[in-house]
Design an enzyme around this catalytic site. Structure first.
Site, PDB file in Angstrom:
ATOM      1  N   ARG A  36      40.444 109.049 115.398  1.00  0.00           N
ATOM      2  CA  ARG A  36      39.442 108.017 115.698  1.00  0.00           C
ATOM      3  C   ARG A  36      39.465 106.875 114.682  1.00  0.00           C
ATOM      4  O   ARG A  36      39.170 105.735 115.036  1.00  0.00           O
ATOM      5  CB  ARG A  36      38.049 108.636 115.757  1.00  0.00           C
ATOM      6  CG  ARG A  36      37.854 109.433 117.019  1.00  0.00           C
ATOM      7  CD  ARG A  36      36.506 110.076 117.109  1.00  0.00           C
ATOM      8  NE  ARG A  36      36.275 110.510 118.486  1.00  0.00           N
ATOM      9  CZ  ARG A  36      35.292 111.321 118.852  1.00  0.00           C
ATOM     10  NH1 ARG A  36      34.437 111.780 117.966  1.00  0.00           N
ATOM     11  NH2 ARG A  36      35.156 111.663 120.117  1.00  0.00           N
ATOM     12  N   LYS A 197      35.112 126.199 135.548  1.00  0.00           N
ATOM     13  CA  LYS A 197      34.049 126.321 136.543  1.00  0.00           C
ATOM     14  C   LYS A 197      33.879 125.107 137.445  1.00  0.00           C
ATOM     15  O   LYS A 197      33.971 123.969 137.003  1.00  0.00           O
ATOM     16  CB  LYS A 197      32.719 126.569 135.828  1.00  0.00           C
ATOM     17  CG  LYS A 197      32.664 127.934 135.180  1.00  0.00           C
ATOM     18  CD  LYS A 197      31.331 128.160 134.522  1.00  0.00           C
ATOM     19  CE  LYS A 197      31.175 129.621 134.131  1.00  0.00           C
ATOM     20  NZ  LYS A 197      29.874 129.852 133.492  1.00  0.00           N
ATOM     21  N   GLY A 354      38.620 117.551 126.915  1.00  0.00           N
ATOM     22  CA  GLY A 354      38.897 118.218 125.646  1.00  0.00           C
ATOM     23  C   GLY A 354      40.046 119.205 125.723  1.00  0.00           C
ATOM     24  O   GLY A 354      41.026 119.110 124.963  1.00  0.00           O
ATOM     25  N   GLY A 377      33.098 113.135 127.227  1.00  0.00           N
ATOM     26  CA  GLY A 377      32.011 112.927 128.188  1.00  0.00           C
ATOM     27  C   GLY A 377      32.096 111.605 128.934  1.00  0.00           C
ATOM     28  O   GLY A 377      31.844 111.551 130.141  1.00  0.00           O
TER      29      GLY A 377
END
Ligand code: ADP
Ligand code: MG
Length: 396
Positions: A36, A197, A354, A377
């Site tokens: 980053r 999931k 991720g 996200g």
């Protein structure tokens, strides 16, 4: 997409408030991954070269509106300075006297980091007065933090409405890559969605079936789709209560003309352990103890063939339990093929998430992808078709 970039700005002598994401992982006072920090460099370089005064705004960890000494950005100053190759000054606060003084002392081409914006409750509340206090120290605003663009915070949203606002270099790259993958992609477009999931990716699946020409579903979530069609998945991970949702997605895909690729064969074992005895099975022969842990060879071959015919690939979620060999096989093979085709210019290949990024890095093919988003996200919300407040504010 319409947003201004640094090429549109007159930067000489200007105080540029630059929102960056330097929320780096640390252990024992050391930065353990400086990705980053490196990502902030192109924008800082460009601003400095043009003679701007660079004032960096950032958050670190989750202090929740209070001053938490362990979450001070002071500890990032030295590593940031090393990566940027320039001295970085620091102010003990991002607004008020400390910030004013440090900004006033800044010369053209110099760099200043302001203390954690999340030390103030106004940041996460997107408070306009807090944003005005930040804006007081800048002539223009640059957002280079796509990874926090899904949050409407003062330094990511309100500030863009108070000052002339520009997308930084990292933001621009990310937006252009995402647009090339889903906004105005070269067709046919193939999506791969895997992972554990369905429940965490319902919005994403529903958005994608309306936009893609083909969608391959893999990983544990494919089991839920198989079970929803009456297939006995044995002891596999499966969300049996989501059968109706899965059937609705299948129907929506059919209606939209999106070819849905569900597994036609699978790799199973009775437990998840390295080197455990595994076998390839059809879908009609699973015993109660069999766990589906990877896509089978026929499923993989069909995916590769579809990929070879595609011009664009968007990928989130591994196809199997890639952390435990041999259940990484489908993920690794698909990743290698995508990388090969992207490298030779035949495929626009964009991936994010991720575990997906971890898998691509483990295979060593992330660099050959057209773009790999580390935004987490924000990337997922964008794939879900949601408006990201930080991006929307830039496009006004
Ligand atoms: P990302 O972080 O890229 O969005 P997810 O978090 O949704 O991806 O999913 C990754 C996880 O899914 C991995 O930990 C992987 O082991 C798990 N997974 C993949 N396939 C299966 C499977 N068949 N059974 C159980 N877990 C699986
Ligand atoms: Mg994950």
């Amino acid at each position: 997409m319409t947003f201004k970039t640094l090429d549109d700005a007159d930067l000489k002598g200007q105080r540029a408030l630059v929102r960056v994401d330097i929320n780096v992982p640390m252990a024992d006072g050391q930065v353990t991954d400086d990705t980053r920090l490196a990502a902030a460099k192109p924008t800082v370089d460009k601003l400095r070269a043009a003679g701007a005064r660079v004032i960096l705004l950032a958050h670190f960890d989750r202090p929740k509106g209070k001053r938490v000494p362990e979450m001070s950005l002071a500890q990032v100053v030295e590593p940031l300075s090393q990566v940027l190759g320039v001295k970085v000054a620091f102010a003990q606060d991002c607004v008020g006297e400390a910030a004013d003084k440090a900004v006033a002392a800044l010369g053209d081409g110099e760099v200043l980091l302001l203390e954690n914006v999340r030390f103030h409750p106004g940041e996460e509340k997107n408070d306009i007065d807090f944003a005005k206090a930040l804006a007081a120290n800048g002539d223009l605003y640059v957002n280079d933090a796509f990874s926090v663009a899904h949050r409407a915070h003062a330094s990511t949203e309100a500030l863009a409405r108070l000052l002339p606002a520009y997308a930084g270099e990292q933001m621009r790259l990310e937006l252009q890559a995402l647009d090339a993958a889903l906004g105005s992609p070269k067709r046919p477009v193939l999506g791969i969605v895997g992972g554990a999931k369905v429940s965490t990716k319902l919005d994403l699946l529903n958005n994608l079936v309306g936009k893609l020409d083909a969608l391959a579903i893999g990983g544990g979530m494919a089991n839920t789709f198989l079970a929803a069609q009456g297939i006995d998945v044995g002891g596999s991970l499966c969300e049996h209560d989501l059968g109706e949702e899965a059937r609705q997605i299948i129907a929506a895909a059919e209606k939209a003309g999106c070819q849905l690729l569900l597994p036609i064969d699978v790799v199973t074992a009775v437990e998840v352990a390295p080197g455990v005895a595994s076998r390839v099975q059809g879908l009609d022969s699973l015993g109660p103890d069999d766990k589906i842990l990877d896509a089978g060879p026929e499923t993989l071959a069909r995916l590769i063939a579809t990929m070879d015919a595609a011009s664009t690939l968007i990928w989130n979620g591994p196809l199997g339990v890639f952390e435990v060999p041999p259940f990484d096989k489908a993920t690794v093979s698909a990743a290698k093929r995508a990388a090969e085709r992207a490298k030779s210019g035949q495929l626009v290949a964009v991936a994010g998430g991720g575990d997906t990024v971890a898998a691509l890095n483990a295979v060593g093919c992330a660099d050959d992808f057209t773009f790999v988003s580390t935004a987490g996200g924000a990337f997922l919300e964008w794939m879900e078709g949601k408006t990201l407040p930080g991006v929307a504010a830039l496009s006004q």
